[in-house]
Scaffold this active site. Sequence first.
Site, PDB file in Angstrom:
ATOM      1  N   ASP A  63       0.859  -1.195   0.000  1.00  0.00           N
ATOM      2  CA  ASP A  63       0.000   0.000   0.000  1.00  0.00           C
ATOM      3  C   ASP A  63       0.898   1.249   0.000  1.00  0.00           C
ATOM      4  OD1 ASP A  63      -2.430   1.387   0.223  1.00  0.00           O
ATOM      5  OD2 ASP A  63      -2.410   1.336   2.415  1.00  0.00           O
ATOM      6  N   HIS A 112      -9.137   4.917  -2.223  1.00  0.00           N
ATOM      7  CA  HIS A 112      -8.453   4.951  -0.922  1.00  0.00           C
ATOM      8  C   HIS A 112      -9.333   5.720   0.059  1.00  0.00           C
ATOM      9  CE1 HIS A 112      -4.266   3.505  -1.754  1.00  0.00           C
ATOM     10  NE2 HIS A 112      -4.833   3.454  -2.945  1.00  0.00           N
ATOM     11  N   SER A 150      -8.819   2.653   8.785  1.00  0.00           N
ATOM     12  CA  SER A 150      -9.202   3.375  10.018  1.00  0.00           C
ATOM     13  C   SER A 150     -10.374   2.715  10.741  1.00  0.00           C
ATOM     14  CB  SER A 150      -9.566   4.828   9.689  1.00  0.00           C
ATOM     15  OG  SER A 150      -8.453   5.501   9.152  1.00  0.00           O
ATOM     16  N   GLY A 169      -7.668   8.441   7.240  1.00  0.00           N
ATOM     17  CA  GLY A 169      -7.798   8.744   8.658  1.00  0.00           C
ATOM     18  C   GLY A 169      -9.241   8.857   9.120  1.00  0.00           C
ATOM     19  N   ASN A 217     -10.322   0.631  -0.092  1.00  0.00           N
ATOM     20  CA  ASN A 217      -9.340   0.520   0.988  1.00  0.00           C
ATOM     21  C   ASN A 217      -9.921   0.950   2.330  1.00  0.00           C
ATOM     22  OD1 ASN A 217      -7.593  -0.004  -1.099  1.00  0.00           O
ATOM     23  ND2 ASN A 217      -6.092   1.555  -0.530  1.00  0.00           N
TER      24      ASN A 217
HETATM   25  P1  13P Z   1      -8.907   4.882   5.650  1.00  0.00           P
HETATM   26  O1  13P Z   1      -8.029   5.742   6.496  1.00  0.00           O
HETATM   27  O2  13P Z   1     -10.144   5.642   5.241  1.00  0.00           O
HETATM   28  O3  13P Z   1      -9.241   3.595   6.293  1.00  0.00           O
HETATM   29  O4  13P Z   1      -8.133   4.564   4.281  1.00  0.00           O
HETATM   30  C1  13P Z   1      -7.192   3.516   4.212  1.00  0.00           C
HETATM   31  C2  13P Z   1      -6.389   3.553   2.968  1.00  0.00           C
HETATM   32  O5  13P Z   1      -6.693   4.210   1.993  1.00  0.00           O
HETATM   33  C3  13P Z   1      -5.190   2.701   2.927  1.00  0.00           C
HETATM   34  O6  13P Z   1      -4.451   2.904   1.768  1.00  0.00           O
HETATM   35  O1  G3H Z   2      -2.961   4.851   3.642  1.00  0.00           O
HETATM   36  C1  G3H Z   2      -2.870   4.812   4.857  1.00  0.00           C
HETATM   37  C2  G3H Z   2      -3.149   3.554   5.584  1.00  0.00           C
HETATM   38  O2  G3H Z   2      -4.231   3.739   6.468  1.00  0.00           O
HETATM   39  C3  G3H Z   2      -1.934   3.062   6.283  1.00  0.00           C
HETATM   40  O3  G3H Z   2      -1.629   3.860   7.364  1.00  0.00           O
HETATM   41  O4  G3H Z   2       0.783   4.375   7.083  1.00  0.00           O
HETATM   42  O5  G3H Z   2      -0.322   4.535   9.341  1.00  0.00           O
HETATM   43  O6  G3H Z   2       0.091   2.300   8.279  1.00  0.00           O
HETATM   44  P1  G3H Z   2      -0.174   3.759   8.057  1.00  0.00           P
HETATM   45 ZN    ZN Z   3      -4.492   4.849   0.979  1.00  0.00          ZN
END
Ligand code: 13P
Ligand code: G3H
Ligand code: ZN
Length: 331
Positions: free
Chosen positions: A94, A233, A279, A191, A276
């Site tokens: 990711d 995302h 959060s 987030g 995705n």
């Molecule tokens: P959220 O913070 O909305 O869960 O998004 C996660 C994400 O896009 C990870 O790449």
């Molecule tokens: O894109 C963001 C995802 O929620 C991953 O978050 O970089 O804190 O692991 P992180």
């Molecule tokens: Zn993301």
Amino acid sequence: MINYKDLGLVNTREMFKKAMNGGYAIPAFNFNNMEQMQAIIQAAVETKSPVILQVSSGARKYANQTILRYMAEGAVAYAKELGCPNPQIVLHLDHGDTLELCKSCIDMGFSSVMIDGSHLPYDENVALTKKVVDYAHQHDITVEGELGVLAGVEDDVVAEHHTYTRPEEVVDFVTKTGCDSLAISIGTSHGANKFKPEQCTRDAEGRLVPPPLAFNILEGVEKELPGFPIVLHGSSSVPQEDVDTINKYGGALKDAIGIPEEQLRKAAKSAVCKINIDSDSRLAMTAAIRKVFSEKPAEFDPRKYLGPAREAAKALYMHKIKNVLGSENKL
Ligand code: 13P
Ligand code: G3H
Ligand code: ZN
């Protein structure tokens, strides 16, 4: 070089083709530890859903890339043990930000990578994404690119405002890079505070109501790239019950707000093939842990709070699969 196929993993190609034709989206859940991995696999097996296990740079730093890779291998074995003879599990990087990071994940058994050049000038994004695609495709690994910038934090890069994807750029980007799917910006963000209160309206109870996603941008992209897999995302919904539980038991989440599920349901029926969610799982786990800590202050066995956190995460994943993304019974 470890080939993901030897680990029982799959890339996203067939998965996205079926999701596109079937009008649903594949869940992409981030994981950082054993409990999240177990909950994701239990939920995917019980709902007979394909699933993308995704690893961020932060997850790599926290848990170690080698351990996460073995956990993904373990995830395949675990799914089989739970009664799913042919699980469809992708191990995805990711928000990869360099060619070296993508190569390192590819060499270690990942079946899919994202190269996120969305903060770069357009030509640099194209050049970087193409380099990753050239390497990944030699190993039959699928690549997600990104055009447009999400507001909020994307792995240490903070963008104050989002920049919507420009539909007029997508054909050129996909043609020049050869990427297999494209993450776009239509108003989601990462987030638990996706919108500022001043961007929202309020309902009768005074709750914040977020502005709608820019579905016109999504439709513009679909028109330019018919049948091409699109990724969203920042798609957590930030359930207010979890926010309330966290705050009731000593938390301090202010103005937390996400993407309403009916908008994600609508997106899942379109060319959006991957959604995705990270959060929401964090919130569910934190709410469960805070409740245990508050109600049983003498408890100090991690299994007694990580267990309920795992159950809460599993319930969340199952809900998303069955009631939002529509990927149940799609194996
Ligand atoms: P959220 O913070 O909305 O869960 O998004 C996660 C994400 O896009 C990870 O790449
Ligand atoms: O894109 C963001 C995802 O929620 C991953 O978050 O970089 O804190 O692991 P992180
Ligand atoms: Zn993301």
